[in-house]
Structure formats: C-alpha cells, structure tokens
Design an enzyme around this catalytic site. Structure first.
Site, short mmCIF file in Angstrom:
data_model
loop_
_atom_site.label_atom_id
_atom_site.label_comp_id
_atom_site.label_asym_id
_atom_site.label_seq_id
_atom_site.Cartn_x
_atom_site.Cartn_y
_atom_site.Cartn_z
N ASP A 125 0.73 35.18 19.93
CA ASP A 125 0.13 33.95 19.40
C ASP A 125 -1.19 33.71 20.12
O ASP A 125 -1.22 33.19 21.22
CB ASP A 125 1.10 32.78 19.62
CG ASP A 125 0.48 31.44 19.23
OD1 ASP A 125 -0.67 31.41 18.74
OD2 ASP A 125 1.17 30.41 19.41
N TRP A 145 3.94 26.25 23.73
CA TRP A 145 3.91 26.95 22.44
C TRP A 145 4.89 28.09 22.41
O TRP A 145 5.57 28.32 21.41
CB TRP A 145 2.50 27.41 22.10
CG TRP A 145 1.59 26.25 21.83
CD1 TRP A 145 0.51 25.85 22.58
CD2 TRP A 145 1.71 25.29 20.75
NE1 TRP A 145 -0.04 24.72 22.03
CE2 TRP A 145 0.66 24.35 20.92
CE3 TRP A 145 2.57 25.15 19.68
CZ2 TRP A 145 0.47 23.28 20.04
CZ3 TRP A 145 2.39 24.08 18.81
CH2 TRP A 145 1.34 23.17 18.99
N LYS A 171 -9.09 26.37 16.49
CA LYS A 171 -9.68 26.44 17.82
C LYS A 171 -10.94 27.30 17.81
O LYS A 171 -12.01 26.80 18.08
CB LYS A 171 -8.67 26.97 18.84
CG LYS A 171 -7.64 25.94 19.31
CD LYS A 171 -6.39 25.91 18.49
CE LYS A 171 -5.44 24.80 18.93
NZ LYS A 171 -4.04 25.18 18.75
C1 LIG Z 1 -2.71 24.96 18.53
C2 LIG Z 1 -1.69 26.00 18.81
C3 LIG Z 1 -0.58 26.19 17.99
C4 LIG Z 1 -0.25 25.30 16.81
O1 LIG Z 1 -0.97 25.69 15.73
P1 LIG Z 1 -0.71 25.03 14.27
O2 LIG Z 1 -1.82 25.68 13.50
O3 LIG Z 1 -0.86 23.55 14.43
O4 LIG Z 1 0.63 25.41 13.82
C5 LIG Z 1 0.30 27.22 18.30
N1 LIG Z 1 0.08 28.02 19.36
C6 LIG Z 1 -0.97 27.85 20.18
C7 LIG Z 1 -1.15 28.77 21.33
C8 LIG Z 1 -1.89 26.84 19.92
O5 LIG Z 1 -2.95 26.68 20.74
#
Ligand SMILES: *Cc1c(COP(=O)(O)O)cnc(C)c1O
Length: 359
Positions: free
Chosen positions: A171, A102, A195
C-alpha cells in the site's frame, strides 16, 4: 488570489500549475466546446488521455511490460479487500506486517476472506519503528506478504524491501512516486490518488500479470483486477475528471525531472524539517531516525498547552492543515511532491520564531 502552504495529509496539495491548467481547460477542453467531465470516456480524446496517463506512469515508475497498470475507484481501502479476493482462495494463509493504522485496517479486511498471520506488529511502541525483518514470523505457505511502505499517520517509512519470493503487496498511497523503487520487487502496488497523484476518486494499481489469474471465480466483476486489465480500466464508467487530473500531475512530474529529481527535493525537505525538530528541545519527533517518513512528519510540542496557539498562529501565517492525527496528537506536516521546498522553509522559519517567542 491567495494560496496557502498546504500540509494536509490527504486529500493533499496539488501543483499550482496543474490547477491553473484545469481552470483554463474547464469550459472548453481541447476545443471540444465541452469540459472533460462532459465527454464520453470512449471518445477519442479521452481514450488518448488514458493511454498517455498509463504511458507516463509506466515511464515515471519504470514499470516492466509484464505488469498491468489499472485505475479503479474505491480508494486504497477497496484494494485492502481486492488483494485477498484476487490473490487467495478461502482458507489460504497470508502474511501481514503492521507498522501503522493503515496496515491494521488492511488486516481487518483480509481477515474476512482468508487466514491472516500477523508476521510483525509495531503497535507495542505506538508505531514509531519498523520491526527488524529477522524478528518477523512469516508463514511457510503465504499467498502473499502485505506491507505499508509509508504509514501516513505515525510517519514511519520502510527503508528496505522484505526478502523472499512470496509476492509483496504494498500500500504505497502516501509515498508513491516520491522516490525511485524497483517495481519488480513487488507483486502488487496500490495507491489512492489523493496524496501524490491527484484528487480523491481514483486509485492506481500496478499488478504483475501472472497474479491476475488467481482471482476467485465468484468475485464481483468490479472487484476483479483482471476485468480492469482487459478493458483498459474502462470496465464501467471510470472517474474521468480524477483521471484527467492524474494525467496532468504525471506530466507535471515529468516536467520536474521525474521521480529521481523529485526524490532529491523530497530528501532535502525532510532532512531540513527533521533537522530543525531535532535541533530544538521545544519540538520533538518520536520515530526511530532510520525509518522516519519523508512524506509525513509528525512532531509534538514539549508543552502541549501551546498546541492551540501554534495552530492558530500558523494558520494565520498561511500554513494550513498542520494539526496532527488524533491518535498521535501534536502536529503533522505532510510534505508530498506538490509541497514545495519554499513551503517547508517557511514552516521552519515559523517554528523557529514560535519557539523564540514561546520557548
Ligand atoms: C490515505 C491512505 C489510505 C486510505 O486511502 P482511501 O483512498 O481513503 O481508501 C490507505 N493507506 C494509506 C497508506 C494511506 O495513506
């Protein structure tokens, strides 16, 4: 009704209590004779919901008053573009630490808008560790530092906050609300909901107010954090159903005792599962112990010819979505807030029995 133990990495398990509330609410939400999907986002009931959701997430995360709480669409991925578009001018330098897939994706987006310095990159060891901060090469004039506190695929999690006065953009998609943090350590926190917050389709952004002033003047309205801050995130029609579910999840988490209480449960769940993996020669996890994720636990079988049987038999035993990400192989158990300790105990019992029969 038959529910499985769901270890999906995302979209992930939701609390059963929340699902039951949704089922009851759908035909006639709050006595309106309509579902929440059919009412105006500007009506009194929905405006109340939105205010309560913000208030609850502020309480849960202890968000200071000089931070805005925004709800957007576009997922965490859209924030990977919004961060540079809201915090830099073309030609500015930004620092990124890559500790997984990511973070690498975030770099790919930022490069389109400004100059990216990769201060550290853990791909040399397959993202199984967090490079020591003393080894990072940060620039002197970075507009911000971007990190991914929990990398969902390889299962690595920061156990420290980087030093310095440069705003940190984090993030937190896969570990938000899983343990107490000090929001003041960060300039911007963003997280896709699917999540630990709710269904896909809504994204939480927490941003320090002074940073709202740095957006590019030619930025699209919907790509500008300040537009959301000035409109209570109703700059256009918001994802009302996802917002409604997020509100229920925040209330559920408060009923569970809040972030500190869930952090204790999460700690126990992860300790048990890693303990079982480490105690066996049949299963293993390659991540350096001090930075193992408490949310995403990848593990491989010593004999990968048994992978298919493991997945088949675990699914038959009511343990769903244990297949690892294709880039890592093996298995991955995501054990977010809504995955109970009982689910983890059941998984460990299954793993022990599978090893006894096949080991
Ligand atoms: C799942 C995830 C994403 C992607 O998220 P989207 O909502 O599909 O854009 C980005 N960063 C992390 C750390 C994730 O776990």
């Amino acid at each position: 009704m038959s529910r499985v133990h769901n270890f999906s990495a995302g979209p992930a398990a939701l609390p059963l209590e929340v699902l039951e509330t949704i089922r009851n609410d759908i035909p006639d939400w709050l006595g309106t004779g309509m579902s929440v999907m059919e009412v105006s986002h500007r009506g009194k009931d929905f405006v109340e919901l939105a205010a309560r959701a913000e208030q609850n997430v502020r309480e849960l995360m202890a968000i200071p008053d000089d931070y805005s709480v925004l709800f957007t669409q576009g997922g965490a991925t859209m924030q990977m573009a919004m961060a540079p578009l809201n915090l830099t001018a073309p030609g500015d330098t930004v620092d990124y630490v890559i500790t997984g897939s990511w973070g690498r994706k975030a770099v790919g987006e930022a490069k389109k808008f400004c100059d990216v310095n990769v201060a550290a990159d853990a791909s040399d060891r397959n993202f199984t560790y967090i490079p020591e901060e003393a080894t990072w090469s940060r620039s002197d004039d970075a507009a911000y530092l971007h990190i991914t506190p929990n990398e969902t695929i390889a299962g690595v999690e920061f156990n420290f906050v980087p030093a310095g006065s440069v705003p940190i953009v984090a993030d937190m998609s896969s570990n938000i609300l899983s343990r107490p943090i000090d929001v003041k350590d960060y300039g911007v926190i963003y997280a896709g909901a699917q999540k630990n917050i709710g269904p896909a389709g809504i994204t939480l952004v927490v941003v320090r107010n002074d940073l709202l002033e740095r957006a590019r003047p030619d930025n699209a309205h919907l790509m500008t954090w300040k537009s959301y801050a000035e409109s209570d995130s109703m700059t256009n029609t918001p994802p009302t159903f996802a917002w409604y579910v997020a509100d229920l999840v925040f209330r559920w988490l408060k009923d569970m005792g809040g972030v500190e209480a869930i952090a204790n449960v999460n700690e126990r769940k992860a300790a048990k599962l890693y303990g079982a993996i480490d105690a066996s020669v049949f299963y293993s996890n390659p991540v350096a112990p001090e930075c193992r994720s408490r949310m995403n636990v990848p593990f491989i079988l010593a004999d990968d010819s048994l992978d298919g049987r493991f997945l088949e038999e675990s699914a038959a035993a009511g343990l769903a979505n244990l297949k690892g990400h294709r880039s890592v192989g093996g298995m991955r158990a995501s054990i977010y807030n809504a995955v109970s300790e009982d689910a983890v105990d059941t998984l460990i019992d299954f793993m022990t029995e599978f090893e006894r029969v096949n080991g």
